[in-house]
Design an enzyme around this catalytic site. Sequence first.
Site, mmCIF file in Angstrom:
data_model
loop_
_atom_site.group_PDB
_atom_site.id
_atom_site.type_symbol
_atom_site.label_atom_id
_atom_site.label_comp_id
_atom_site.label_asym_id
_atom_site.label_seq_id
_atom_site.Cartn_x
_atom_site.Cartn_y
_atom_site.Cartn_z
ATOM 1 N N HIS A 430 53.302 -24.069 -79.027
ATOM 2 C CA HIS A 430 54.213 -25.208 -78.899
ATOM 3 C C HIS A 430 55.170 -25.113 -77.719
ATOM 4 O O HIS A 430 56.000 -26.020 -77.546
ATOM 5 C CB HIS A 430 55.030 -25.382 -80.175
ATOM 6 C CG HIS A 430 54.265 -25.997 -81.305
ATOM 7 N ND1 HIS A 430 54.197 -27.365 -81.496
ATOM 8 C CD2 HIS A 430 53.513 -25.447 -82.276
ATOM 9 C CE1 HIS A 430 53.443 -27.609 -82.558
ATOM 10 N NE2 HIS A 430 53.016 -26.459 -83.046
ATOM 11 N N LYS A 632 66.962 -36.812 -80.216
ATOM 12 C CA LYS A 632 66.114 -35.624 -80.328
ATOM 13 C C LYS A 632 67.051 -34.431 -80.399
ATOM 14 O O LYS A 632 68.266 -34.590 -80.197
ATOM 15 C CB LYS A 632 65.172 -35.510 -79.121
ATOM 16 C CG LYS A 632 65.880 -35.644 -77.754
ATOM 17 C CD LYS A 632 64.885 -35.617 -76.590
ATOM 18 C CE LYS A 632 64.158 -36.927 -76.381
ATOM 19 N NZ LYS A 632 62.730 -36.761 -76.226
ATOM 20 N N ARG A 633 66.537 -33.244 -80.716
ATOM 21 C CA ARG A 633 67.403 -32.077 -80.709
ATOM 22 C C ARG A 633 68.121 -31.977 -79.360
ATOM 23 O O ARG A 633 67.558 -32.335 -78.320
ATOM 24 C CB ARG A 633 66.581 -30.802 -80.972
ATOM 25 C CG ARG A 633 66.117 -30.692 -82.417
ATOM 26 C CD ARG A 633 67.271 -30.585 -83.403
ATOM 27 N NE ARG A 633 67.978 -29.342 -83.246
ATOM 28 C CZ ARG A 633 67.964 -28.347 -84.124
ATOM 29 N NH1 ARG A 633 67.258 -28.461 -85.243
ATOM 30 N NH2 ARG A 633 68.656 -27.242 -83.906
ATOM 31 N N LYS A 638 66.006 -30.713 -72.488
ATOM 32 C CA LYS A 638 65.764 -32.132 -72.761
ATOM 33 C C LYS A 638 66.716 -33.029 -71.958
ATOM 34 O O LYS A 638 66.555 -34.234 -71.897
ATOM 35 C CB LYS A 638 65.903 -32.425 -74.255
ATOM 36 C CG LYS A 638 64.784 -31.802 -75.114
ATOM 37 C CD LYS A 638 65.036 -32.053 -76.593
ATOM 38 C CE LYS A 638 64.026 -31.380 -77.511
ATOM 39 N NZ LYS A 638 62.784 -32.166 -77.702
ATOM 40 N N THR A 749 57.038 -36.030 -79.444
ATOM 41 C CA THR A 749 56.361 -36.985 -80.309
ATOM 42 C C THR A 749 57.204 -38.240 -80.492
ATOM 43 O O THR A 749 56.675 -39.297 -80.825
ATOM 44 C CB THR A 749 56.070 -36.380 -81.707
ATOM 45 O OG1 THR A 749 57.258 -35.743 -82.187
ATOM 46 C CG2 THR A 749 54.930 -35.389 -81.630
ATOM 47 N N LYS A 753 56.537 -42.448 -80.916
ATOM 48 C CA LYS A 753 57.133 -43.320 -81.935
ATOM 49 C C LYS A 753 57.770 -44.542 -81.277
ATOM 50 O O LYS A 753 57.640 -45.673 -81.771
ATOM 51 C CB LYS A 753 58.201 -42.561 -82.739
ATOM 52 C CG LYS A 753 57.688 -41.355 -83.518
ATOM 53 C CD LYS A 753 58.870 -40.546 -84.095
ATOM 54 C CE LYS A 753 58.425 -39.161 -84.538
ATOM 55 N NZ LYS A 753 59.569 -38.235 -84.753
HETATM 56 C C1 LIG Z 1 59.972 -37.203 -84.064
HETATM 57 C C2 LIG Z 1 61.208 -36.487 -84.389
HETATM 58 C C3 LIG Z 1 61.660 -35.453 -83.568
HETATM 59 C C4 LIG Z 1 60.946 -35.049 -82.293
HETATM 60 O O1 LIG Z 1 61.539 -35.730 -81.215
HETATM 61 P P1 LIG Z 1 61.215 -35.358 -79.697
HETATM 62 O O2 LIG Z 1 61.933 -36.396 -78.921
HETATM 63 O O3 LIG Z 1 59.726 -35.453 -79.535
HETATM 64 O O4 LIG Z 1 61.736 -33.994 -79.466
HETATM 65 C C5 LIG Z 1 62.833 -34.804 -83.902
HETATM 66 N N1 LIG Z 1 63.531 -35.156 -84.999
HETATM 67 C C6 LIG Z 1 63.135 -36.160 -85.803
HETATM 68 C C7 LIG Z 1 63.973 -36.507 -86.983
HETATM 69 C C8 LIG Z 1 61.963 -36.857 -85.531
HETATM 70 O O5 LIG Z 1 61.574 -37.837 -86.352
#
Ligand SMILES: *Cc1c(COP(=O)(O)O)cnc(C)c1O
Length: 906
Positions: A430, A632-633, A638, A749, A753
Site C-alpha cells: 500500500h 482525507k487523513r 497529501k 480511493t 468516490k
Molecule cells: C474513502 C475514505 C478515505 C480514503 O480517502 P483518500 O482521499 O483516498 O485518502 C478515508 N476516510 C474515509 C472515511 C473514507 O471514506
Amino acid sequence: MSHSLSTSTTNDMITEEPSSPNKIPRLTRRLTGFLPQEIKAIDTMIPLQSRALWNKHKVQKFEDAEGFDDRFIHHVETTLARSLYNCDDLAAYESTSISVRDNLVIDWNKTQQRLTARDPKRVYYLSLEFLMGRALDNALINMGSEPKPNSNGDELLGTRDMVKDSLNDLGFRLEDVLAQEPDAALGNGGLGRLAACFIDSMTTENIPAWGYGLRYEYGIFAQKIIDGYQIETPDYWLNIGNRWEIERHEIQIPVTFYGYVDRPDGDTPTTDPAQWIGGERVLAVAYDFPVPGYKTTTVNNLRLWKAKPTTEFDFAKFNTGDYKNSVDQQQRAESITACLYPNDNFAEGKELRLKQQYFWCAASLHDIIRRFKKTQRPWSEFPDQVAIQLNDTHPTLAVVELQRVLVDLEKLPWAEAWDIVNKTFAYTNHTVMQEALEKWPVSLFSRLLPRHLEIIYDINWFFLQEVEKKFPDNSELLSRISIIEEVYPERLIRMAFLAIVGSHKVNGVAELHSELIKTTIFSDFVKFYGPSKFTNVTNGITPRRWLKQANPELSKLISEAINDPKDDFLLDMTKLTKLAEFADDHGFQQRWNKVKEDNKIKLADLIKNLNNGEDIIDREHINNTLFDIQVKRIHEYKRQQMNIFGVIYRYLAIKNLLEQGASIEEVEKKFPRKVSIFGGKSAPGYYMAKLIIKLINSVADVVNSDVAIADLIKVVFIPDYNVSKAEIIIPASDLSEHISTAGTEASGTSNMKFVMNGGLIIGTVDGANVEITREIGEDNIFLFGNLSEKVEELRYNHKYRKSEMPSELKMVLNAIESGLFSPENPNEFKPLWDSIKHHGDYYLVSDDFASYLATQELVDQVFHYEKSEWIKKCILSVANVGFFSSDRCIEEYAETIWNVEPVKPE
Ligand SMILES: *Cc1c(COP(=O)(O)O)cnc(C)c1O
C-alpha cells in the site's frame, strides 16, 4: 498455541439435510470432517425423528411490510423488552436492525451450508482494519429482493422502500432511525475502507470469502476541534451494544506469547520440528458480522476476534494468597484488542501492536485450518482450497505461523511446508514511503515469538541461498535483499520482504504505484524473481454504498436516464456509458445540477449543525458557489498545507484588489464565490499534521469574519471526518482535491468516490488519478504539478539550494509569518514555513504551487463562466467511472491472484 482444534458445532459444520437415513454417517463425515467415532455425537444431537418438527418450524425471512411489522414489534416487545409506549428512535433502530439481521442470518446459514457441501476454494481477506461505517442502510439496499409493486400495484418497491413505508406506518422516519447507528470505525482511512468495499464486492460477486480482523473496543478516536486544535476523544462504539454482531462464545482459540523453544533431541536444526513452550496465554473469541451482497442471497462472514483471559489460573499465585494479582494479570489479556492504532501510513513499533498482529494471525489461521481439516483432504491440497490475501504487511506473521503449524505440529518436511505456504499467500503493498514500512526489532521478536524468529531466520537463510545461487559473490545484493536488516543498534525484520518471499503474488494498488514498487523498494526482488510475481490491481469502491446509498437522488436520475429501473447498473457499471448521450442535453444538465444543488444544501445543513446552528455558507448563492473539498487523513504528503496556502493566496489577492479600489463586483469576476471545505484526522502524535489543522482553522476564523470580502471565500473544517460524514460530504462536491506529491499516494480511493458522485477533480499525476484520467478523459480532470519522475531531481535541487520559491508562495508565507492568522503567537506556524524554506521542502509545495494556482484559476473560469461545459464534464465522468467499481477489483483478484470461482445461490 495449543494444537487441539476447538470442536465447535457452529453453523459452518452442520450442513445439508441427508436424503435418506442410511446415508447419514458417510455424508455427515464428508460434510463435517468429523472422525467416525465423533459422528455418533453429531447424529444424536438432533435425533432423526425430531427433524420433521424442526423443518416444520423453520424460521422464514420477512418478505413484505406485514412480515416486517410483525418482526419489528416482536423484537421491540421481547428482545428489547419495551413496548409501544416507550419505543424511541434508538429502540426503533435496534429493532429494525435485529429484524433485518434475522433475514441476513437465514441467508448466511444457507450460504455456509452450501459452501460446506460444495467445498470450493475460499478466499480469506486478512485486514487489521475494516472501516465499515453504518450497516443498516447498506443492508437494506443490498439485501433488497427484486423490487415489487407497492400495495397500489403501481410503484416498484425494494426492501428499503418497503421498510421505510412500514416504519412510517409504525410512527418513525427511516432517516431518523438510520441516524441512530454509530459508525463501525475500525480503521484509519483508505486501507480500512478498501477492505470494507472489498468484502461487499466479494459477496456481491458470490465469491466464497471470509474477512478476518480484530474487534477493537475503541475504533479510531473521535476528533473534536477546540480553539482550532485537534483533540482526540475515545470512540467507545459499543456503548449502546452492537445489534449486528453475533458473539460465538463457543469459538475460543488459545493464542500463546513469550516462552521458549524446546528441542528434546538437543542440537537438531531449527528446520526440524520444535516445540514452542509458551508463557502467556489468551483466548481469541469470534464475533461474526454477516456481510450482505447486492441482489444475491449470498451472505459472507466478517469474523473479528476479541481477546479475553483464559480460564486457567495460576495455582502458584493462588496458593501464596496473591489472588488479586493473579486476576489483574488475567485481565490484561483484554488490552490486546482494546484499541485501534490511530496511524495512517506510519508504522509505530509498539510491542502491543505486534501482539495484536500475532493474536489475530494465529486465531485466523487456526480457524482456517480447522475448516480445511474437516474436509479430510491432504495438506498438499491446502492451496487449492485456501487463498489468503494480506492487506499490507500487518498480517505477515500468518506466513510464519502457517509454516510453524505445518513443520512443528503437522510434521511436514520444511520444503514441502514452504511450498504450501507460498502458494497460499498473496500480498498487497500500500505504500512506498519508508516511514510506513514495518520493521520489527529482532530482540522484540525473540522475546514475544521466539519460535517464529527462528523460522524467519530459516526462511531468510533458504531465500538468500537461492539469491546467492543466481547472483554469486554479490554480498551487497544479499544484504540489500535480506529479510533481516543489519543496522545499529539492532537488527530489524523487514516485514514487506518477508511478505514478498512468503507469497506467490505481490500487487500494488494503482498502475503508477505498481510500477514504482518494481523500480524502487522492491527492485532487487524483481531482479531475482522476474517481473511476473509483481502485478497491479487498481483499487475500487462499492457503488452500492458510494452511489446508491450516499447519493440516492443522483442514483435515481441515472436509473431513469439510462432506463434501468431495477438499478442493475450498480452491478454492471458499463451501463453508465449510456449517460454520455445526455451530456449536452440542456434539460438533463439542469436536472443533474439540481441534484448537485440539493446535495450541497444537505452539506450546508450539516455544517450549520456542526457550527451550533450558525450558517457559514450563504444559502442565497449555493448554486454559484464552488464547493471545493479536501477530506482525507491529514498528512504532509497529501498536502492540505498547499490547499490552505492557496486559500490564503486567494484571500490576500482579494484584499489587494479591494485596497486598490476595486469594487466587490469587480473582484468577484476574478475570484468567484468559493467554499473551501476540509476534513480529516491527524495521527495523535503527528505534530506537523496537527499544525496544519490549526492553520486551517485559524485561516477560517480570519477569513469567515472578514466582512470586507463579502462572503467571496469561506473556509470550513468539518470535525470528525468518518464514513457517514463522507456519505454526506462527497455527493456535495463541485471540485475535490487529490494533490499529493507525485509518487506518494499509492492509489487514493476518495478520488473515485468523488467522480462517481458527479464532482470534478483537481489533482496531481499520482496514484489512481492517472487511470481516472485515462477512463474519464483528460478534458474532464484538472491535472497539474510535477511528475513523479522529477521528484528526485527536485528534492536534490532543494538540498543544494538551487530552487526558487514562487512569489505567490513568498507572499503567503510572509502573511503567515506576520502573524495574520495567529496574532497572539506569530511563531505558531513556524515549523510549517521552516519545512519549506529551510528543511528542503520534502513534499515539493514550492515546486507545484504556481501550477496549482493557475489550475485553480482555470477551475473558476469553467465553473462560473462555462457552467454547461462544467456539467457536461461531470456527466461524462460518471458515464466512464465504471472501471472503479470494487466489483472489477474482485474479479481481477479472483482471476489473477486467488484462482477462485463464484458459488452462486440456487
Ligand atoms: C474513502 C475514505 C478515505 C480514503 O480517502 P483518500 O482521499 O483516498 O485518502 C478515508 N476516510 C474515509 C472515511 C473514507 O471514506
